[in-house]
Design a protein around this motif. Sequence first.
Motif, PDB file in Angstrom:
ATOM      1  N   LEU A  65       0.824  -1.213   0.000  1.00 51.31           N
ATOM      2  CA  LEU A  65       0.000   0.000   0.000  1.00 51.31           C
ATOM      3  C   LEU A  65       0.855   1.259   0.000  1.00 51.31           C
ATOM      4  N   LEU A  66       1.958   1.234   0.726  1.00 52.73           N
ATOM      5  CA  LEU A  66       2.872   2.376   0.769  1.00 52.73           C
ATOM      6  C   LEU A  66       3.443   2.654  -0.620  1.00 52.73           C
ATOM      7  N   GLN A  67       3.838   1.613  -1.311  1.00 53.12           N
ATOM      8  CA  GLN A  67       4.374   1.771  -2.668  1.00 53.12           C
ATOM      9  C   GLN A  67       3.297   2.323  -3.605  1.00 53.12           C
ATOM     10  N   ALA A  68       2.090   1.798  -3.497  1.00 52.11           N
ATOM     11  CA  ALA A  68       0.992   2.283  -4.346  1.00 52.11           C
ATOM     12  C   ALA A  68       0.689   3.743  -4.059  1.00 52.11           C
ATOM     13  N   SER A  69       0.749   4.128  -2.794  1.00 49.53           N
ATOM     14  CA  SER A  69       0.504   5.516  -2.424  1.00 49.53           C
ATOM     15  C   SER A  69       1.584   6.431  -2.993  1.00 49.53           C
ATOM     16  N   SER A  70       2.824   5.972  -2.950  1.00 53.30           N
ATOM     17  CA  SER A  70       3.917   6.807  -3.474  1.00 53.30           C
ATOM     18  C   SER A  70       3.776   7.036  -4.976  1.00 53.30           C
ATOM     19  N   ARG A  71       3.042   6.163  -5.635  1.00 52.77           N
ATOM     20  CA  ARG A  71       2.790   6.301  -7.076  1.00 52.77           C
ATOM     21  C   ARG A  71       1.456   6.994  -7.361  1.00 52.77           C
ATOM     22  N   GLY A  72       0.791   7.440  -6.296  1.00 48.83           N
ATOM     23  CA  GLY A  72      -0.470   8.150  -6.470  1.00 48.83           C
ATOM     24  C   GLY A  72      -1.655   7.256  -6.800  1.00 48.83           C
ATOM     25  N   LYS A  73      -1.545   5.966  -6.538  1.00 49.01           N
ATOM     26  CA  LYS A  73      -2.616   5.018  -6.884  1.00 49.01           C
ATOM     27  C   LYS A  73      -3.678   4.876  -5.805  1.00 49.01           C
ATOM     28  N   VAL A  74      -3.293   5.141  -4.544  1.00 53.93           N
ATOM     29  CA  VAL A  74      -4.237   5.031  -3.427  1.00 53.93           C
ATOM     30  C   VAL A  74      -3.920   6.099  -2.397  1.00 53.93           C
ATOM     31  N   ASP A  75      -4.871   6.347  -1.516  1.00 53.47           N
ATOM     32  CA  ASP A  75      -4.640   7.189  -0.348  1.00 53.47           C
ATOM     33  C   ASP A  75      -4.299   6.250   0.800  1.00 53.47           C
ATOM     34  N   LEU A  76      -3.073   6.331   1.300  1.00 53.62           N
ATOM     35  CA  LEU A  76      -2.583   5.362   2.280  1.00 53.62           C
ATOM     36  C   LEU A  76      -3.441   5.312   3.537  1.00 53.62           C
ATOM     37  N   GLU A  77      -3.768   6.456   4.091  1.00 54.47           N
ATOM     38  CA  GLU A  77      -4.544   6.458   5.336  1.00 54.47           C
ATOM     39  C   GLU A  77      -5.898   5.777   5.146  1.00 54.47           C
ATOM     40  N   THR A  78      -6.548   6.059   4.036  1.00 55.24           N
ATOM     41  CA  THR A  78      -7.836   5.418   3.736  1.00 55.24           C
ATOM     42  C   THR A  78      -7.689   3.908   3.658  1.00 55.24           C
ATOM     43  N   GLU A  79      -6.631   3.443   2.998  1.00 58.87           N
ATOM     44  CA  GLU A  79      -6.423   2.002   2.826  1.00 58.87           C
ATOM     45  C   GLU A  79      -6.033   1.326   4.140  1.00 58.87           C
ATOM     46  N   LEU A  80      -5.206   1.989   4.951  1.00 58.24           N
ATOM     47  CA  LEU A  80      -4.854   1.419   6.251  1.00 58.24           C
ATOM     48  C   LEU A  80      -6.094   1.317   7.140  1.00 58.24           C
ATOM     49  N   ASP A  81      -6.955   2.321   7.085  1.00 59.43           N
ATOM     50  CA  ASP A  81      -8.205   2.269   7.844  1.00 59.43           C
ATOM     51  C   ASP A  81      -9.095   1.136   7.343  1.00 59.43           C
ATOM     52  N   ALA A  82      -9.133   0.942   6.035  1.00 58.12           N
ATOM     53  CA  ALA A  82      -9.929  -0.148   5.467  1.00 58.12           C
ATOM     54  C   ALA A  82      -9.392  -1.501   5.919  1.00 58.12           C
ATOM     55  N   LEU A  83      -8.069  -1.639   5.968  1.00 61.53           N
ATOM     56  CA  LEU A  83      -7.466  -2.883   6.463  1.00 61.53           C
ATOM     57  C   LEU A  83      -7.878  -3.150   7.902  1.00 61.53           C
ATOM     58  N   ARG A  84      -7.788  -2.121   8.726  1.00 55.73           N
ATOM     59  CA  ARG A  84      -8.184  -2.287  10.127  1.00 55.73           C
ATOM     60  C   ARG A  84      -9.650  -2.672  10.226  1.00 55.73           C
ATOM     61  N   GLU A  85     -10.467  -2.031   9.432  1.00 52.51           N
ATOM     62  CA  GLU A  85     -11.897  -2.336   9.448  1.00 52.51           C
ATOM     63  C   GLU A  85     -12.172  -3.770   9.004  1.00 52.51           C
ATOM     64  N   ALA A  86     -11.338  -4.279   8.098  1.00 53.02           N
ATOM     65  CA  ALA A  86     -11.488  -5.649   7.606  1.00 53.02           C
ATOM     66  C   ALA A  86     -10.941  -6.683   8.596  1.00 53.02           C
ATOM     67  N   GLY A  87     -10.295  -6.210   9.672  1.00 50.95           N
ATOM     68  CA  GLY A  87      -9.809  -7.116  10.692  1.00 50.95           C
ATOM     69  C   GLY A  87      -8.307  -7.337  10.710  1.00 50.95           C
ATOM     70  N   PHE A  88      -7.565  -6.635   9.854  1.00 51.21           N
ATOM     71  CA  PHE A  88      -6.107  -6.766   9.843  1.00 51.21           C
ATOM     72  C   PHE A  88      -5.547  -5.901  10.959  1.00 51.21           C
ATOM     73  N   TRP A  89      -4.749  -6.504  11.835  1.00 46.68           N
ATOM     74  CA  TRP A  89      -4.202  -5.765  12.967  1.00 46.68           C
ATOM     75  C   TRP A  89      -2.970  -4.994  12.527  1.00 46.68           C
ATOM     76  N   ILE A  90      -2.995  -3.696  12.735  1.00 45.70           N
ATOM     77  CA  ILE A  90      -1.859  -2.815  12.484  1.00 45.70           C
ATOM     78  C   ILE A  90      -1.625  -2.035  13.768  1.00 45.70           C
ATOM     79  N   SER A  91      -0.428  -2.155  14.310  1.00 44.79           N
ATOM     80  CA  SER A  91      -0.129  -1.405  15.540  1.00 44.79           C
ATOM     81  C   SER A  91      -0.201   0.087  15.240  1.00 44.79           C
ATOM     82  N   ASP A  92      -0.477   0.854  16.260  1.00 44.76           N
ATOM     83  CA  ASP A  92      -0.502   2.304  16.095  1.00 44.76           C
ATOM     84  C   ASP A  92       0.853   2.819  15.629  1.00 44.76           C
ATOM     85  N   ALA A  93       1.928   2.207  16.141  1.00 44.33           N
ATOM     86  CA  ALA A  93       3.277   2.638  15.758  1.00 44.33           C
ATOM     87  C   ALA A  93       3.526   2.398  14.263  1.00 44.33           C
ATOM     88  N   LEU A  94       3.130   1.234  13.757  1.00 41.45           N
ATOM     89  CA  LEU A  94       3.308   0.952  12.331  1.00 41.45           C
ATOM     90  C   LEU A  94       2.418   1.864  11.490  1.00 41.45           C
TER      91      LEU A  94
END
Length: 159
Positions: A120-149
């Motif tokens: 997702l970070l690579q896609a964001s750097s290429r302007g393909k996605v909004d990273l924060e939106t995608e990270l939030d979607a991952l969390r909503e889907a049940g993928f655990w991401i630490s606050d630090a990461l």
Amino acid sequence: MTVVSNTSPLLNLALIERLRLIDAQFGEVVVPTAVWNKLTAGFDGRDRIEAFRDQGGIRVVSPDPTDLRIEFERELDHGEAAAIAYAIDIDADRVLIDEREGRATATRHDVPVTGVVGILLQASSRGKVDLETELDALREAGFWISDALYERALEMDAE
């Protein structure tokens, strides 16, 4: 580029409808049968994953069990062990894996690692996605991401 994937990156990208990022960054990915069986065991994301395979995004292989794979299975699940051992056996350019123990094992064996956040970070750097939106979607889907990461990824994206 030869890329082998474990279950988590593919399943989580399927859940947030971003499997196309795999194709855009790596082309086809290879998954051992043990990974494919886990990917298709549940209902969540299964149709998207099967469609992605049918479009040529995933190639399923049936490698013979090796001593290395058997050794890995002492500490990792079958899918992780199969993906990492196969990546080593074929001298893959990269393995896609999220779990800490699997990432450490691949790194010890000099196999470059990327996880779903890195994709997702690579896609964001290429302007393909909004990273924060995608990270939030991952969390909503049940993928655990630490606050630090989460914060570190957003900082890296801003640089």
